[in-house]
Design a protein around this motif. Structure first.
Motif, PDB file in Angstrom:
ATOM      1  N   SER A 137      51.382  55.002  14.106  1.00 33.08           N
ATOM      2  CA  SER A 137      50.376  55.096  13.044  1.00 33.08           C
ATOM      3  C   SER A 137      50.299  56.490  12.422  1.00 33.08           C
ATOM      4  O   SER A 137      49.545  56.702  11.469  1.00 33.08           O
ATOM      5  CB  SER A 137      48.989  54.698  13.581  1.00 33.08           C
ATOM      6  OG  SER A 137      48.974  53.316  13.883  1.00 33.08           O
ATOM      7  N   ILE A 138      51.056  57.435  13.001  1.00 32.77           N
ATOM      8  CA  ILE A 138      51.158  58.784  12.404  1.00 32.77           C
ATOM      9  C   ILE A 138      52.644  59.153  12.412  1.00 32.77           C
ATOM     10  O   ILE A 138      53.067  60.083  13.104  1.00 32.77           O
ATOM     11  CB  ILE A 138      50.347  59.849  13.189  1.00 32.77           C
ATOM     12  CG1 ILE A 138      49.037  59.282  13.741  1.00 32.77           C
ATOM     13  CG2 ILE A 138      50.051  61.052  12.293  1.00 32.77           C
ATOM     14  CD1 ILE A 138      48.238  60.274  14.589  1.00 32.77           C
ATOM     15  N   PRO A 139      53.461  58.414  11.654  1.00 30.12           N
ATOM     16  CA  PRO A 139      54.913  58.554  11.783  1.00 30.12           C
ATOM     17  C   PRO A 139      55.398  59.972  11.497  1.00 30.12           C
ATOM     18  O   PRO A 139      55.001  60.582  10.508  1.00 30.12           O
ATOM     19  CB  PRO A 139      55.480  57.552  10.773  1.00 30.12           C
ATOM     20  CG  PRO A 139      54.332  56.961  10.058  1.00 30.12           C
ATOM     21  CD  PRO A 139      53.064  57.409  10.670  1.00 30.12           C
ATOM     22  N   GLY A 140      56.256  60.452  12.395  1.00 31.71           N
ATOM     23  CA  GLY A 140      56.877  61.759  12.205  1.00 31.71           C
ATOM     24  C   GLY A 140      56.133  62.886  12.890  1.00 31.71           C
ATOM     25  O   GLY A 140      56.688  63.955  13.092  1.00 31.71           O
ATOM     26  N   LEU A 141      54.854  62.669  13.254  1.00 28.82           N
ATOM     27  CA  LEU A 141      54.073  63.741  13.878  1.00 28.82           C
ATOM     28  C   LEU A 141      54.209  63.639  15.401  1.00 28.82           C
ATOM     29  O   LEU A 141      54.027  62.558  15.969  1.00 28.82           O
ATOM     30  CB  LEU A 141      52.608  63.614  13.452  1.00 28.82           C
ATOM     31  CG  LEU A 141      51.667  64.774  13.764  1.00 28.82           C
ATOM     32  CD1 LEU A 141      50.479  64.744  12.811  1.00 28.82           C
ATOM     33  CD2 LEU A 141      51.164  64.719  15.181  1.00 28.82           C
ATOM     34  N   THR A 142      54.551  64.747  16.042  1.00 32.83           N
ATOM     35  CA  THR A 142      54.600  64.771  17.505  1.00 32.83           C
ATOM     36  C   THR A 142      53.880  66.015  18.011  1.00 32.83           C
ATOM     37  O   THR A 142      53.783  67.023  17.297  1.00 32.83           O
ATOM     38  CB  THR A 142      56.053  64.801  18.042  1.00 32.83           C
ATOM     39  OG1 THR A 142      56.711  65.947  17.513  1.00 32.83           O
ATOM     40  CG2 THR A 142      56.822  63.559  17.652  1.00 32.83           C
ATOM     41  N   ALA A 143      53.376  65.912  19.237  1.00 28.21           N
ATOM     42  CA  ALA A 143      52.720  67.064  19.870  1.00 28.21           C
ATOM     43  C   ALA A 143      52.710  66.845  21.373  1.00 28.21           C
ATOM     44  O   ALA A 143      52.779  65.705  21.846  1.00 28.21           O
ATOM     45  CB  ALA A 143      51.297  67.221  19.358  1.00 28.21           C
ATOM     46  N   ASP A 144      52.628  67.957  22.104  1.00 30.90           N
ATOM     47  CA  ASP A 144      52.538  67.872  23.562  1.00 30.90           C
ATOM     48  C   ASP A 144      51.143  67.425  23.982  1.00 30.90           C
ATOM     49  O   ASP A 144      50.147  67.972  23.503  1.00 30.90           O
ATOM     50  CB  ASP A 144      52.833  69.240  24.191  1.00 30.90           C
ATOM     51  CG  ASP A 144      54.324  69.527  24.222  1.00 30.90           C
ATOM     52  OD1 ASP A 144      55.119  68.612  23.906  1.00 30.90           O
ATOM     53  OD2 ASP A 144      54.703  70.661  24.562  1.00 30.90           O
ATOM     54  N   VAL A 145      51.101  66.434  24.876  1.00 29.21           N
ATOM     55  CA  VAL A 145      49.825  65.932  25.402  1.00 29.21           C
ATOM     56  C   VAL A 145      49.938  65.848  26.922  1.00 29.21           C
ATOM     57  O   VAL A 145      50.921  65.317  27.448  1.00 29.21           O
ATOM     58  CB  VAL A 145      49.489  64.541  24.827  1.00 29.21           C
ATOM     59  CG1 VAL A 145      48.189  64.004  25.427  1.00 29.21           C
ATOM     60  CG2 VAL A 145      49.387  64.579  23.315  1.00 29.21           C
ATOM     61  N   GLY A 146      48.924  66.376  27.621  1.00 28.14           N
ATOM     62  CA  GLY A 146      48.875  66.270  29.073  1.00 28.14           C
ATOM     63  C   GLY A 146      48.125  65.005  29.473  1.00 28.14           C
ATOM     64  O   GLY A 146      47.055  64.732  28.927  1.00 28.14           O
ATOM     65  N   ARG A 147      48.713  64.238  30.386  1.00 30.69           N
ATOM     66  CA  ARG A 147      48.049  63.012  30.870  1.00 30.69           C
ATOM     67  C   ARG A 147      48.368  62.842  32.352  1.00 30.69           C
ATOM     68  O   ARG A 147      49.415  63.301  32.816  1.00 30.69           O
ATOM     69  CB  ARG A 147      48.570  61.772  30.132  1.00 30.69           C
ATOM     70  CG  ARG A 147      48.268  61.723  28.641  1.00 30.69           C
ATOM     71  CD  ARG A 147      48.662  60.354  28.102  1.00 30.69           C
ATOM     72  NE  ARG A 147      48.610  60.260  26.651  1.00 30.69           N
ATOM     73  CZ  ARG A 147      47.541  59.863  25.960  1.00 30.69           C
ATOM     74  NH1 ARG A 147      46.418  59.559  26.593  1.00 30.69           N
ATOM     75  NH2 ARG A 147      47.582  59.774  24.644  1.00 30.69           N
ATOM     76  N   PRO A 148      47.486  62.142  33.092  1.00 29.48           N
ATOM     77  CA  PRO A 148      47.806  61.819  34.478  1.00 29.48           C
ATOM     78  C   PRO A 148      49.168  61.116  34.572  1.00 29.48           C
ATOM     79  O   PRO A 148      49.500  60.277  33.728  1.00 29.48           O
ATOM     80  CB  PRO A 148      46.673  60.880  34.886  1.00 29.48           C
ATOM     81  CG  PRO A 148      45.523  61.292  34.025  1.00 29.48           C
ATOM     82  CD  PRO A 148      46.140  61.689  32.710  1.00 29.48           C
ATOM     83  N   CYS A 149      49.959  61.480  35.603  1.00 31.45           N
ATOM     84  CA  CYS A 149      51.324  60.942  35.753  1.00 31.45           C
ATOM     85  C   CYS A 149      51.344  59.480  36.147  1.00 31.45           C
ATOM     86  O   CYS A 149      52.309  58.780  35.872  1.00 31.45           O
ATOM     87  CB  CYS A 149      52.078  61.657  36.862  1.00 31.45           C
ATOM     88  SG  CYS A 149      52.109  63.380  36.728  1.00 31.45           S
ATOM     89  N   ALA A 150      50.315  59.048  36.877  1.00 35.66           N
ATOM     90  CA  ALA A 150      50.325  57.678  37.397  1.00 35.66           C
ATOM     91  C   ALA A 150      48.929  57.088  37.250  1.00 35.66           C
ATOM     92  O   ALA A 150      47.925  57.804  37.370  1.00 35.66           O
ATOM     93  CB  ALA A 150      50.747  57.674  38.864  1.00 35.66           C
ATOM     94  N   ILE A 151      48.866  55.783  36.970  1.00 40.40           N
ATOM     95  CA  ILE A 151      47.571  55.113  36.811  1.00 40.40           C
ATOM     96  C   ILE A 151      47.613  53.728  37.460  1.00 40.40           C
ATOM     97  O   ILE A 151      48.676  53.113  37.564  1.00 40.40           O
ATOM     98  CB  ILE A 151      47.167  54.956  35.317  1.00 40.40           C
ATOM     99  CG1 ILE A 151      48.296  54.297  34.506  1.00 40.40           C
ATOM    100  CG2 ILE A 151      46.785  56.295  34.722  1.00 40.40           C
ATOM    101  CD1 ILE A 151      47.892  53.972  33.071  1.00 40.40           C
ATOM    102  N   GLY A 152      46.449  53.273  37.881  1.00 39.83           N
ATOM    103  CA  GLY A 152      46.288  51.899  38.342  1.00 39.83           C
ATOM    104  C   GLY A 152      45.480  51.144  37.307  1.00 39.83           C
ATOM    105  O   GLY A 152      44.449  51.638  36.843  1.00 39.83           O
ATOM    106  N   VAL A 153      45.963  49.977  36.916  1.00 36.08           N
ATOM    107  CA  VAL A 153      45.378  49.257  35.781  1.00 36.08           C
ATOM    108  C   VAL A 153      45.126  47.796  36.150  1.00 36.08           C
ATOM    109  O   VAL A 153      45.947  47.175  36.830  1.00 36.08           O
ATOM    110  CB  VAL A 153      46.354  49.309  34.572  1.00 36.08           C
ATOM    111  CG1 VAL A 153      45.785  48.568  33.376  1.00 36.08           C
ATOM    112  CG2 VAL A 153      46.665  50.742  34.202  1.00 36.08           C
TER     113      VAL A 153
END
Ligand code: NI
Length: 181
Positions: A96-112
């Motif tokens: 939905s924002i084609p071409g835009l990238t950036a570094d994002v920190g997120r938890p490595c593992a999740i339970g869903v």
């Protein structure tokens, strides 16, 4: 199956909180298949229903590598139950924002927990790119975009550039090799 138009920032529907899917019926199963086809066609590795203008808590994804067999997934009413304390930072983009990238920190593992296409409750652990993609898509269900994880200044700079380049010039390039949820 059908390829559906993907909403592009700043479409206001991308900021709305989606509602739970009340019943997993044939309409929902067809929507899931259409979302997968739309995602593969983009091409992307994840897509949430609000991105095609449907305000339901539902997402699709396939984060397999190019040399692996496809693993198309449809998750309905997903809830992140637990997340690792370990955070990984990696480059992220969004269909939905084609071409835009950036570094994002997120938890490595999740339970869903989620409902599968039969309406049966499942619980599953995800890690690596799958965990990142799933968190990105659940954000969409909450009306949140990956740029909302950035500082206000960085977000403003990137989105201003996006508005200039995409909406005024309709630049088609996706400059990085980042696989896009
Ligand atoms: Ni996205």
């Amino acid at each position: 199956m059908a390829i559906l138009p993907i909403l592009i920032y700043p479409d206001s529907k991308l900021k709305k909180v989606a509602c739970d899917v009340p019943d997993v019926d044939d309409t929902i199963r067809t929507l899931g298949r259409d979302m997968l086809e739309t995602m593969y066609n983009a091409p992307g590795i994840g897509l949430a229903a609000p991105q095609i203008g449907v305000g339901l808590r539902m997402l699709v994804m396939d984060c397999t590598a190019h040399d692996e067999d496809p693993d198309p997934r449809i998750l309905i009413n997903p809830v992140i139950l637990e997340q690792s304390s370990e955070i990984e930072t990696d480059s992220e983009g969004c269909l939905s924002i084609p071409g835009l990238t950036a570094d994002v920190g997120r938890p490595c593992a999740i339970g869903v927990s989620f409902l599968d296409v039969e309406g049966v409750m499942q619980k599953e652990q995800f890690e690596g790119l799958w965990a990142r993609c799933l968190q990105h898509e659940v954000d969409h269900l909450d009306g949140k975009l990956f740029v909302d994880h950035l500082s206000r200044l960085k977000r403003q700079v990137l989105l201003r550039r996006f508005m200039r380049e995409y909406h005024q010039n309709r630049a088609q390039s996706r400059p990085s090799g980042v696989r896009t949820p």
